[in-house]
Design a protein around this motif. Structure first.
Motif, short mmCIF file in Angstrom:
data_model
loop_
_atom_site.label_atom_id
_atom_site.label_comp_id
_atom_site.label_asym_id
_atom_site.label_seq_id
_atom_site.Cartn_x
_atom_site.Cartn_y
_atom_site.Cartn_z
N THR A 10 0.85 -1.20 0.00
CA THR A 10 0.00 0.00 0.00
C THR A 10 0.88 1.25 0.00
O THR A 10 1.65 1.47 0.93
CB THR A 10 -0.93 0.02 1.24
N ARG A 11 0.76 2.03 -1.05
CA ARG A 11 1.57 3.26 -1.14
C ARG A 11 0.73 4.52 -0.94
O ARG A 11 1.25 5.59 -0.66
CB ARG A 11 2.23 3.37 -2.54
N VAL A 18 -4.16 7.10 9.07
CA VAL A 18 -2.88 7.82 8.99
C VAL A 18 -1.82 7.07 9.80
O VAL A 18 -0.68 6.89 9.34
CB VAL A 18 -3.04 9.27 9.50
N ALA A 19 -2.19 6.59 10.99
CA ALA A 19 -1.22 5.91 11.85
C ALA A 19 -0.65 4.68 11.12
O ALA A 19 0.56 4.45 11.12
CB ALA A 19 -1.88 5.49 13.16
N LEU A 20 -1.54 3.92 10.48
CA LEU A 20 -1.10 2.73 9.74
C LEU A 20 -0.23 3.12 8.54
O LEU A 20 0.84 2.55 8.32
CB LEU A 20 -2.33 2.01 9.18
N ALA A 21 -0.72 4.09 7.77
CA ALA A 21 -0.06 4.46 6.51
C ALA A 21 1.34 5.00 6.76
O ALA A 21 2.28 4.64 6.05
CB ALA A 21 -0.91 5.49 5.78
N ASP A 42 5.35 4.87 5.26
CA ASP A 42 5.54 6.00 4.35
C ASP A 42 4.51 6.04 3.22
O ASP A 42 4.78 6.56 2.14
CB ASP A 42 6.96 5.97 3.78
N ALA A 43 3.32 5.44 3.45
CA ALA A 43 2.24 5.56 2.45
C ALA A 43 1.56 6.91 2.64
O ALA A 43 1.53 7.46 3.75
CB ALA A 43 1.24 4.42 2.64
N VAL A 44 1.03 7.41 1.55
CA VAL A 44 0.44 8.76 1.54
C VAL A 44 -1.07 8.67 1.77
O VAL A 44 -1.74 7.82 1.19
CB VAL A 44 0.76 9.41 0.17
#
Ligand code: 7TS
Length: 414
Positions: free
Chosen positions: A172-173, A194-197, A201-203
């Motif tokens: 997942t990017r 957001v915490a997961l991403a 470094d996913a946006v």
């Protein structure tokens, strides 16, 4: 939702409604009940005045001429940027003016994602996205070889943090999700996303079209990379919106439009870009729109976003409960927790016919797929009626909607 405790008493909403000239009319012989604010909101006199004042007194271009009117226009345009940015907890330099949410999302898709995604990368979405937060990603997937992944909704249409976790992979990017659904009114767990991403470094791109009008929003507190929203759904003019972007992400993006006012230096063969946000604002911008939007934000801030959030939520919850209690009416979405919108169907009557009979009583609603066809498919329906509430609506408007639906029943003999 970022909540700050309300420090003042809530406004008298019936008095607030008087600031909206459109509500002074009768439609088909009835006092207008406007329940289509999710499509676009009405405009208060203060916004109309700010736009008229610009066109009447200082209708100049911005960022170029040195004469007095031009200086005044530039100052007002940049003051509007600062005001709108502060409204969502951002710095002025991280706020790009766009034509609206759709353009903001396209800017991220074309400007950032096409440049950074690779074959096999995953773009995380939900089945409830507005087409504006789906079709651009379909195009990115086609152009880059990235794959679309959809986090499943619960049976009653909610996106849970567990579903996000289960759909997230090491590939997942980018994740692009609405803050608030334009059909179900549900608020999505952006902080958890957001915490997961950000662990990998996913946006995170948030479609804020339906949250910015109703909730106190802080992009800084949410921690999102991009946040797109539209003025016209929050008492401002049409044709203008904004994209917040974390400055380092904005600097990684290509402009959508090339030309005047977005450059640093140009020779015959080459050009370099102005700094953000100006490199994304090629051409003459919607100066009147920005100024009107600044006035809209001032209007909302005076009322207090906590109060507005509580009001539009209370009206939607009340309407959902009362409509669900009517025979033959099905309401979509969770019983608890909805912001401002109620989508429903009247058994055996086409949504357009329901909307028509309501219109004959001066009640404006939207009927259709609400630019969310995959969600309609997930709900196993073609379309629905949608009533959406805002700060100029009152309990009396909910009464009118309920009475209006009884009339639909009489009209169609059901
Ligand atoms: N995203 C969401 C969640 C929306 O509700 C809308 C508009 C958009 C994006 C696009 O915003 P625009 O300002 O660029 O057009 N939603 C609707 C609606 O629900 N009914 O009409 C427009």
């Amino acid at each position: 939702m970022t909540t700050t405790p309300a420090t003042t008493a809530p406004p008298t909403w019936a008095a607030v409604a008087q600031a909206f000239p459109a509500l002074r009319q009768t439609v088909n012989g009835h006092r207008l009940v406007y329940l289509d604010s999710a499509a676009t909101s009405l405009k208060p006199q203060a916004v109309i005045d700010a736009v008229v004042e610009y066109y009447a007194d200082y209708p100049s271009n911005v960022h170029r001429s040195v004469h007095t009117l031009a200086g005044r226009a530039t100052e007002a345009y940049e003051a509007a940027r600062a005001r709108v940015a502060a409204f969502v907890g951002a710095d002025a330099q991280s706020l790009v003016f766009t034509r609206g949410t759709t353009e903001g999302l396209n800017l991220v898709a074309s400007g950032w994602a096409r440049r950074h995604l690779r074959p096999g990368d995953e773009i995380l979405l939900t089945p409830a996205e507005h087409h504006s937060n789906l079709v651009p990603w379909q195009q990115v997937a086609k152009a880059t070889g990235a794959r679309l992944v959809f986090a499943p909704l619960t049976a009653d249409g909610r996106l849970t943090a567990e579903a996000i976790r289960a759909s997230f992979t090491s590939r997942t990017r980018l994740a692009a999700v609405a803050h608030v659904s334009n059909v179900l009114g549900t608020e999505n767990p952006i902080r958890e996303l957001v915490a997961l991403a950000h662990r990998q470094d996913a946006v995170v791109v948030v479609d804020g079209a339906q949250s910015a009008p109703h909730l106190p929003v802080s992009v800084a507190a949410l921690g999102v990379d991009f946040f797109a929203f539209s003025a016209h759904k929050m008492c401002g003019p049409t044709g203008i919106g904004a994209l917040y972007g974390r400055p380092e992400r904005l600097r990684e993006a290509d402009p959508l439009l090339f030309g005047g006012e977005m450059i640093a230096e140009v020779d015959q063969e080459h050009a370099t870009w102005a700094d953000v946000p100006y490199r994304f604002e090629g051409g003459t911008p919607h100066v009147a729109g920005a100024i009107g939007w600044g006035a809209a934000v001032a209007f909302l801030e005076r009322l207090g976003m906590d109060h507005i959030a509580a009001h539009s939520r209370a009206l939607a919850m009340d309407a959902a409960a009362r409509l669900a209690a009517l025979p033959r009416v099905s309401v979509y979405g969770p019983a608890g927790g909805r912001q401002a919108v109620v989508a429903f169907n009247y058994d055996g009557v086409h949504p357009h016919d329901v909307a028509q009979v309501l219109d004959s009583q001066g009640i404006a609603v939207r009927a259709g797929h609400h630019c969310a066809q995959p969600l309609m498919a997930a709900l196993s329906i073609q379309s629905s009626v949608r009533a959406s509430f805002y700060l100029y609506n009152t309990r009396e408007d909910v009464d009118r909607l309920v009475d209006g639906l009884r009339e639909v029943g009489r009209y169609f003999g059901r």
